[in-house]
Scaffold this motif. Structure first.
Motif, PDB file in Angstrom:
ATOM      1  N   ALA A 111       7.995  -8.353  -0.554  1.00  0.00           N
ATOM      2  CA  ALA A 111       7.766  -7.542  -1.745  1.00  0.00           C
ATOM      3  C   ALA A 111       8.127  -6.082  -1.532  1.00  0.00           C
ATOM      4  CB  ALA A 111       6.297  -7.637  -2.159  1.00  0.00           C
ATOM      5  N   ARG A 112       8.227  -5.379  -2.644  1.00  0.00           N
ATOM      6  CA  ARG A 112       8.313  -3.914  -2.622  1.00  0.00           C
ATOM      7  C   ARG A 112       6.889  -3.385  -2.501  1.00  0.00           C
ATOM      8  NH1 ARG A 112       9.049  -0.290  -7.362  1.00  0.00           N
ATOM      9  NH2 ARG A 112       9.513  -2.185  -8.531  1.00  0.00           N
ATOM     10  N   VAL A 113       6.561  -2.835  -1.358  1.00  0.00           N
ATOM     11  CA  VAL A 113       5.200  -2.359  -1.093  1.00  0.00           C
ATOM     12  C   VAL A 113       5.137  -0.858  -1.329  1.00  0.00           C
ATOM     13  CG1 VAL A 113       3.374  -2.145   0.633  1.00  0.00           C
ATOM     14  CG2 VAL A 113       4.783  -4.215   0.562  1.00  0.00           C
ATOM     15  N   LEU A 114       4.247  -0.460  -2.222  1.00  0.00           N
ATOM     16  CA  LEU A 114       4.068   0.944  -2.582  1.00  0.00           C
ATOM     17  C   LEU A 114       2.795   1.449  -1.927  1.00  0.00           C
ATOM     18  CD1 LEU A 114       5.008   0.700  -6.365  1.00  0.00           C
ATOM     19  CD2 LEU A 114       6.496   1.228  -4.410  1.00  0.00           C
ATOM     20  N   VAL A 115       2.911   2.545  -1.189  1.00  0.00           N
ATOM     21  CA  VAL A 115       1.825   3.024  -0.343  1.00  0.00           C
ATOM     22  C   VAL A 115       1.123   4.222  -0.971  1.00  0.00           C
ATOM     23  CG1 VAL A 115       1.219   3.901   1.955  1.00  0.00           C
ATOM     24  CG2 VAL A 115       3.066   2.229   1.703  1.00  0.00           C
ATOM     25  N   GLY A 116      -0.205   4.132  -1.023  1.00  0.00           N
ATOM     26  CA  GLY A 116      -1.035   5.259  -1.435  1.00  0.00           C
ATOM     27  C   GLY A 116      -0.942   5.587  -2.907  1.00  0.00           C
ATOM     28  N   PRO A 117      -1.745   6.531  -3.367  1.00  0.00           N
ATOM     29  CA  PRO A 117      -1.730   6.929  -4.779  1.00  0.00           C
ATOM     30  C   PRO A 117      -0.370   7.461  -5.230  1.00  0.00           C
ATOM     31  CG  PRO A 117      -3.661   7.820  -3.654  1.00  0.00           C
ATOM     32  CD  PRO A 117      -2.762   7.260  -2.591  1.00  0.00           C
ATOM     33  N   GLU A 118       0.385   8.005  -4.276  1.00  0.00           N
ATOM     34  CA  GLU A 118       1.712   8.539  -4.629  1.00  0.00           C
ATOM     35  C   GLU A 118       2.754   7.441  -4.758  1.00  0.00           C
ATOM     36  OE1 GLU A 118       1.426   8.563  -0.113  1.00  0.00           O
ATOM     37  OE2 GLU A 118       0.114   8.829  -1.848  1.00  0.00           O
ATOM     38  N   GLU A 119       2.381   6.202  -4.398  1.00  0.00           N
ATOM     39  CA  GLU A 119       3.251   5.029  -4.506  1.00  0.00           C
ATOM     40  C   GLU A 119       4.579   5.232  -3.777  1.00  0.00           C
ATOM     41  OE1 GLU A 119       3.472   3.658  -8.567  1.00  0.00           O
ATOM     42  OE2 GLU A 119       1.445   2.847  -8.412  1.00  0.00           O
ATOM     43  N   ARG A 120       4.471   5.676  -2.553  1.00  0.00           N
ATOM     44  CA  ARG A 120       5.647   5.842  -1.687  1.00  0.00           C
ATOM     45  C   ARG A 120       6.134   4.477  -1.215  1.00  0.00           C
ATOM     46  NH1 ARG A 120       5.620   5.481   3.580  1.00  0.00           N
ATOM     47  NH2 ARG A 120       3.356   5.751   3.691  1.00  0.00           N
ATOM     48  N   LEU A 121       7.438   4.273  -1.237  1.00  0.00           N
ATOM     49  CA  LEU A 121       7.999   3.008  -0.779  1.00  0.00           C
ATOM     50  C   LEU A 121       7.771   2.869   0.722  1.00  0.00           C
ATOM     51  CD1 LEU A 121       9.648   0.442  -1.451  1.00  0.00           C
ATOM     52  CD2 LEU A 121      11.709   1.755  -0.910  1.00  0.00           C
ATOM     53  N   ASP A 122       7.155   1.778   1.128  1.00  0.00           N
ATOM     54  CA  ASP A 122       6.908   1.551   2.550  1.00  0.00           C
ATOM     55  C   ASP A 122       8.228   1.474   3.315  1.00  0.00           C
ATOM     56  OD1 ASP A 122       6.451  -0.317   5.020  1.00  0.00           O
ATOM     57  OD2 ASP A 122       4.452   0.356   4.442  1.00  0.00           O
ATOM     58  N   VAL A 195       9.072  -7.872  -7.106  1.00  0.00           N
ATOM     59  CA  VAL A 195       7.751  -8.376  -6.718  1.00  0.00           C
ATOM     60  C   VAL A 195       7.065  -7.223  -5.992  1.00  0.00           C
ATOM     61  CG1 VAL A 195       6.479 -10.041  -5.326  1.00  0.00           C
ATOM     62  CG2 VAL A 195       8.540 -10.762  -6.557  1.00  0.00           C
ATOM     63  N   VAL A 196       5.968  -6.734  -6.562  1.00  0.00           N
ATOM     64  CA  VAL A 196       5.394  -5.460  -6.111  1.00  0.00           C
ATOM     65  C   VAL A 196       3.962  -5.634  -5.622  1.00  0.00           C
ATOM     66  CG1 VAL A 196       4.788  -3.107  -6.816  1.00  0.00           C
ATOM     67  CG2 VAL A 196       6.867  -4.197  -7.720  1.00  0.00           C
ATOM     68  N   ALA A 197       3.677  -5.012  -4.478  1.00  0.00           N
ATOM     69  CA  ALA A 197       2.318  -4.940  -3.946  1.00  0.00           C
ATOM     70  C   ALA A 197       1.947  -3.489  -3.704  1.00  0.00           C
ATOM     71  CB  ALA A 197       2.208  -5.731  -2.646  1.00  0.00           C
ATOM     72  N   HIS A 198       0.660  -3.208  -3.754  1.00  0.00           N
ATOM     73  CA  HIS A 198       0.141  -1.860  -3.492  1.00  0.00           C
ATOM     74  C   HIS A 198      -0.680  -1.877  -2.206  1.00  0.00           C
ATOM     75  CE1 HIS A 198       1.226  -0.222  -7.461  1.00  0.00           C
ATOM     76  NE2 HIS A 198       0.935  -1.433  -7.907  1.00  0.00           N
ATOM     77  N   HIS A 199      -0.524  -0.837  -1.405  1.00  0.00           N
ATOM     78  CA  HIS A 199      -1.248  -0.731  -0.147  1.00  0.00           C
ATOM     79  C   HIS A 199      -1.802   0.687  -0.018  1.00  0.00           C
ATOM     80  CE1 HIS A 199      -1.196  -1.016   4.548  1.00  0.00           C
ATOM     81  NE2 HIS A 199      -2.379  -1.289   4.047  1.00  0.00           N
TER      82      HIS A 199
END
Length: 282
Positions: A111-122, A195-199
């Motif tokens: 998946a496209r993993v977006l990190v933190g509140p700023e949704e930075r691409l992992d 396909v998106v996940a948040h971390h």
């Protein structure tokens, strides 16, 4: 099981109740929580406040292989992993299931993993998106030989066929060995950008401890599957990695007999692809 569900979410956790209270409500059901011997009241709290989550107590810390138990118990053909501090975007798992339905050789949707509140691409997602392996005709996106465990949807059959996560690696960097074993068995692994996940990782983690684990597991993974020249290179890198690298190498030695007992070199095509990825990262 939720009627009509195609994907089960499996979470492995230990002593992370505060994170779970934030993320469990965000997971589409069904959800299996495998508890690695928590002592912070996780099991009691989740059973009381989230009765629709299936809680499995293993009584001790199994590390990443705890997820294998969740996969074995899942009643769906597909399984999405999540950490206690990650969750899937709305609609992501339906999209992943559609992709897996349409591509029968596909074992892993990265998946496209977006990190933190700023949704930075992992960084790992970025590397998968830009994979030099190209797009195979029967896969939906760039071919990969790695993934983030908190941002992956797997085909249950393929995951179990490849043995799942192993307790030689135990935790941290556990994805590499599984990825190459899936490829060795002919399964496909691909990055799918929509396909998106948040971390939202906790800032209270032990950075040096993770450096030790990274060094240890890089060496052990090489012993398990890679040519001896790769083992030598990763050993040298650990030695040059300061005190954390040297400690990682020392701890690797304790697991070395088990790694050697399970050693199996990869098919030439998979090893060649792995080298291609490593050259791209240099």
């Amino acid at each position: 099981m939720k009627h009509g569900a195609r994907v089960t979410v499996v979470v492995a956790s230990k002593d992370r109740l505060r994170s779970l209270t934030r993320t469990l409500p965000l997971h589409p059901r069904p959800v299996i929580l495998v508890d690695n011997g928590s002592t912070d009241g996780t099991v009691t709290f989740v059973r009381r406040h989230f009765p629709d989550v299936h809680v499995v107590e293993v009584g001790r810390n199994l590390g990443a292989p705890a997820r294998n138990i969740g996969v074995q118990m899942a009643e769906t053909a597909y399984v999405a992993f999540a950490d206690d501090d990650s969750w899937w975007a709305p609609g992501a798992l339906e999209r992943a299931a559609d992709v897996l339905d349409a591509h029968p050789r596909l074992a892993v949707v990265g998946a496209r993993v977006l990190v933190g509140p700023e949704e930075r691409l992992d960084t790992v997602s970025e590397q998968m998106r830009d994979s030099p392996l190209g797009v195979e005709p029967d896969l939906p996106g760039p071919s990969v030989l790695g993934f983030l465990a908190c941002g992956v949807v797997v085909r249950k059959e393929a995951f179990l066929d490849a043995g799942g996560f192993d307790d030689v690696i135990f935790f941290f960097g556990e994805e590499e060995r599984l990825a190459v074993d899936l490829a060795a068995k002919g399964w496909g692994l691909a990055y799918v950008d929509d396909v998106v996940a948040h971390h939202h990782p906790s800032p209270a983690r032990d950075p040096r401890g993770r450096q030790v684990l990274a060094a240890r597991n890089a060496v052990l993974t090489a012993v398990l599957r890679r040519p001896w020249r790769v083992v030598a290179r990763r050993t040298f890198q650990a030695l040059r990695g300061g005190s954390a690298g040297r400690e990682g190498l020392r701890t690797a030695m304790r697991r070395l007999p088990r790694a050697l007992a399970e050693r199996r070199e990869l098919p030439t095509s998979v090893e060649r692809a792995r080298r291609t990825l490593e050259r791209a990262d240099d």
